[in-house]
Design an enzyme around this catalytic site. Structure first.
Site, PDB file in Angstrom:
ATOM      1  N   HIS A  74       0.497 115.942  66.821  1.00  0.00           N
ATOM      2  CA  HIS A  74       0.035 115.174  65.659  1.00  0.00           C
ATOM      3  C   HIS A  74      -1.013 115.940  64.871  1.00  0.00           C
ATOM      4  O   HIS A  74      -1.764 116.753  65.415  1.00  0.00           O
ATOM      5  CB  HIS A  74      -0.459 113.780  66.055  1.00  0.00           C
ATOM      6  CG  HIS A  74      -1.670 113.731  66.925  1.00  0.00           C
ATOM      7  ND1 HIS A  74      -2.956 113.763  66.417  1.00  0.00           N
ATOM      8  CD2 HIS A  74      -1.815 113.607  68.275  1.00  0.00           C
ATOM      9  CE1 HIS A  74      -3.836 113.665  67.412  1.00  0.00           C
ATOM     10  NE2 HIS A  74      -3.169 113.571  68.543  1.00  0.00           N
ATOM     11  N   ASP A  76      -3.514 114.587  62.794  1.00  0.00           N
ATOM     12  CA  ASP A  76      -4.809 113.978  62.507  1.00  0.00           C
ATOM     13  C   ASP A  76      -5.797 114.145  63.653  1.00  0.00           C
ATOM     14  O   ASP A  76      -5.412 114.386  64.808  1.00  0.00           O
ATOM     15  CB  ASP A  76      -4.643 112.487  62.176  1.00  0.00           C
ATOM     16  CG  ASP A  76      -4.030 111.689  63.318  1.00  0.00           C
ATOM     17  OD1 ASP A  76      -3.100 112.201  63.976  1.00  0.00           O
ATOM     18  OD2 ASP A  76      -4.480 110.546  63.558  1.00  0.00           O
ATOM     19  N   ASP A 105      -7.626 118.106  70.012  1.00  0.00           N
ATOM     20  CA  ASP A 105      -6.740 116.940  70.007  1.00  0.00           C
ATOM     21  C   ASP A 105      -6.361 116.666  68.563  1.00  0.00           C
ATOM     22  O   ASP A 105      -7.113 116.021  67.836  1.00  0.00           O
ATOM     23  CB  ASP A 105      -7.466 115.743  70.625  1.00  0.00           C
ATOM     24  CG  ASP A 105      -6.651 114.464  70.646  1.00  0.00           C
ATOM     25  OD1 ASP A 105      -5.450 114.518  70.330  1.00  0.00           O
ATOM     26  OD2 ASP A 105      -7.232 113.415  70.966  1.00  0.00           O
ATOM     27  N   GLU A 138      -1.696 109.419  64.199  1.00  0.00           N
ATOM     28  CA  GLU A 138      -1.399 109.095  65.594  1.00  0.00           C
ATOM     29  C   GLU A 138      -2.575 108.407  66.261  1.00  0.00           C
ATOM     30  O   GLU A 138      -2.393 107.508  67.090  1.00  0.00           O
ATOM     31  CB  GLU A 138      -1.042 110.375  66.365  1.00  0.00           C
ATOM     32  CG  GLU A 138      -0.581 110.149  67.800  1.00  0.00           C
ATOM     33  CD  GLU A 138      -1.726 110.021  68.820  1.00  0.00           C
ATOM     34  OE1 GLU A 138      -1.475 109.526  69.936  1.00  0.00           O
ATOM     35  OE2 GLU A 138      -2.868 110.417  68.495  1.00  0.00           O
ATOM     36  N   GLU A 139      -3.772 108.821  65.883  1.00  0.00           N
ATOM     37  CA  GLU A 139      -4.959 108.306  66.570  1.00  0.00           C
ATOM     38  C   GLU A 139      -5.115 106.784  66.462  1.00  0.00           C
ATOM     39  O   GLU A 139      -5.480 106.138  67.442  1.00  0.00           O
ATOM     40  CB  GLU A 139      -6.218 109.018  66.056  1.00  0.00           C
ATOM     41  CG  GLU A 139      -6.284 110.502  66.410  1.00  0.00           C
ATOM     42  CD  GLU A 139      -6.441 110.760  67.905  1.00  0.00           C
ATOM     43  OE1 GLU A 139      -6.568 109.799  68.681  1.00  0.00           O
ATOM     44  OE2 GLU A 139      -6.419 111.945  68.294  1.00  0.00           O
ATOM     45  N   ASP A 162       0.102 116.426  73.880  1.00  0.00           N
ATOM     46  CA  ASP A 162      -1.038 115.596  73.479  1.00  0.00           C
ATOM     47  C   ASP A 162      -1.708 114.987  74.703  1.00  0.00           C
ATOM     48  O   ASP A 162      -1.864 113.774  74.810  1.00  0.00           O
ATOM     49  CB  ASP A 162      -0.551 114.488  72.529  1.00  0.00           C
ATOM     50  CG  ASP A 162      -1.697 113.715  71.881  1.00  0.00           C
ATOM     51  OD1 ASP A 162      -2.850 114.209  71.915  1.00  0.00           O
ATOM     52  OD2 ASP A 162      -1.439 112.621  71.352  1.00  0.00           O
ATOM     53  N   HIS A 343     -12.228 113.467  71.708  1.00  0.00           N
ATOM     54  CA  HIS A 343     -12.916 112.303  71.128  1.00  0.00           C
ATOM     55  C   HIS A 343     -14.423 112.359  71.353  1.00  0.00           C
ATOM     56  O   HIS A 343     -15.101 111.336  71.328  1.00  0.00           O
ATOM     57  CB  HIS A 343     -12.340 110.987  71.672  1.00  0.00           C
ATOM     58  CG  HIS A 343     -10.930 110.720  71.261  1.00  0.00           C
ATOM     59  ND1 HIS A 343     -10.428 109.455  71.058  1.00  0.00           N
ATOM     60  CD2 HIS A 343      -9.894 111.570  71.012  1.00  0.00           C
ATOM     61  CE1 HIS A 343      -9.142 109.536  70.700  1.00  0.00           C
ATOM     62  NE2 HIS A 343      -8.814 110.821  70.670  1.00  0.00           N
TER      63      HIS A 343
END
Length: 368
Positions: A74, A76, A105, A138-139, A162, A343
């Protein structure tokens, strides 16, 4: 062959691009150019309009002979992400400058895929038809892949790069994840002169929350209320309270039953105090489980062992685009993408780990 220098250059270049959820335009343009340079055909779907973002999902194909295979990542990143400045350290570790996330990520996963494709192209090796999906948003629970037209995909198996953790990791099961918002309506009144004429919306919400079991509901299900808002002043009986939460379960049936139970608990609490209640909910992810005996898992284990890596299969309690893929009949495994502490502003990756994962992915691309 896999080239660590190229991996380093690509990752540093990608990580420097701002690409928040719903704002992936620059990343999509960069990756479209990179994929076309590698000989893939690329199309961008209408997710931008559907999600009110500025970029769509990218779907690319590389012709080959045999059974097609899909790989995804992904585009984003989570916040804080504006102005990311990747820092390459002497040992090959890459971090941010500490003020933002790094974006490993999922840009480490994206870099791994680009490197595997580049090495196959420059070595001129025969391969099966390969499909690549780079999703947006995706997040926030798979918003981008949720609106993708899966009818375009010919592959029946996929690998989603991921996953946090060491090289060789693979998540064979993931939960259903449901977010919900409960709005409790009451009646305002002066809290000092006429409290009895009001209907206390916050009290009704609190009564419901008190009856819910938070945290681990059972061995495979969790519930959390994470946000509460309501009231306009300390001397006014609040006529509105909004409660937001989420639930997760490895069993979709249990998740649905728990959602019904939460709704019923709030409804009964509201009625008991003369308040109204309504709930809105969304399942962003649906639970799935892959058997280690399935071809998609065996192929990964074989590729790991060929690279001298011990495969490590486990369940994850997080969601990914694999939830959407499996829901649409594409047996999908989430595999390590050489990201660590995602994150957080302490997020990092290692060039050596991206190179090893690129080797594993390359093997799977060549032996679908």
């Amino acid at each position: 062959m896999i080239q660590p220098k190229r991996i380093t250059d690509n990752f540093l270049s990608l990580a420097a691009i701002d690409s928040p959820s719903y704002g992936e335009r620059k990343m999509a343009d960069r990756l479209t150019a990179a994929l076309k340079e590698l000989g893939l055909s690329v199309e961008e779907d209408g997710a931008a309009e559907a999600l009110r973002g500025n970029a769509g999902n990218l779907f690319a194909r590389l012709p080959g002979t045999g059974t097609p295979l899909l790989f995804t990542g992904h585009m984003d990143t989570v916040e804080p992400s504006a102005g990311k400045k990747p820092q390459l350290h002497p040992d090959g570790t890459v971090t941010s400058d500490g003020t933002t996330v790094l974006g490993a990520d999922d840009l480490a996963g994206v870099t791994i895929l680009l490197e595997a494709l580049a090495s196959i192209r420059e070595d001129g090796l025969p391969h099966p038809p390969l499909e690549i999906l780079f999703s947006v948003a995706e997040e926030p629970y798979d918003r981008g892949s949720e609106v993708f037209d899966f009818g375009k995909i010919r592959s029946r198996e996929a690998y989603v790069l991921d996953l946090n953790g060491k090289v060789g990791g693979a998540a064979y099961a993931a939960p259903s994840i449901c977010s919900f918002t409960v709005t409790v309506g009451g009646k305002s009144s002066h809290a000092g002169f006429a409290p009895e004429k009001g209907v206390h919306a916050i009290a009704a919400a609190a009564r419901a929350i008190d009856k819910l079991k938070m945290g681990c509901v059972d061995g495979e299900t969790t519930l959390n209320v994470g946000m509460i808002a309501g009231g306009t002043a300390t001397n006014i009986v609040p006529d509105l309270c909004t409660v937001k939460g989420e639930l997760r379960s490895y069993s979709h049936a249990k998740a649905e039953a728990l959602l019904d139970s939460v709704a019923g608990t709030f409804s009964r609490a509201a009625v008991s105090l003369g308040a109204s209640c309504k709930m809105e909910s969304r399942f962003g992810c649906r639970a799935y489980e892959i058997s280690r005996s399935e071809p998609v898992a065996r192929r990964y284990a074989d590729a790991c062992e060929k690279a001298g890596v011990q495969p490590d299969f486990f369940r994850t309690f997080g969601g990914s685009d694999a939830n959407q893929l499996n829901q649409h009949g594409i047996r999908s495994l989430v595999i390590s993408s050489a990201m660590y502490l995602p994150h957080t502003c302490r997020e990092y990756t290692r060039v050596a780990d991206m190179a090893k994962m690129a080797e594993i992915v390359r093997t799977m691309m060549l032996h679908a």
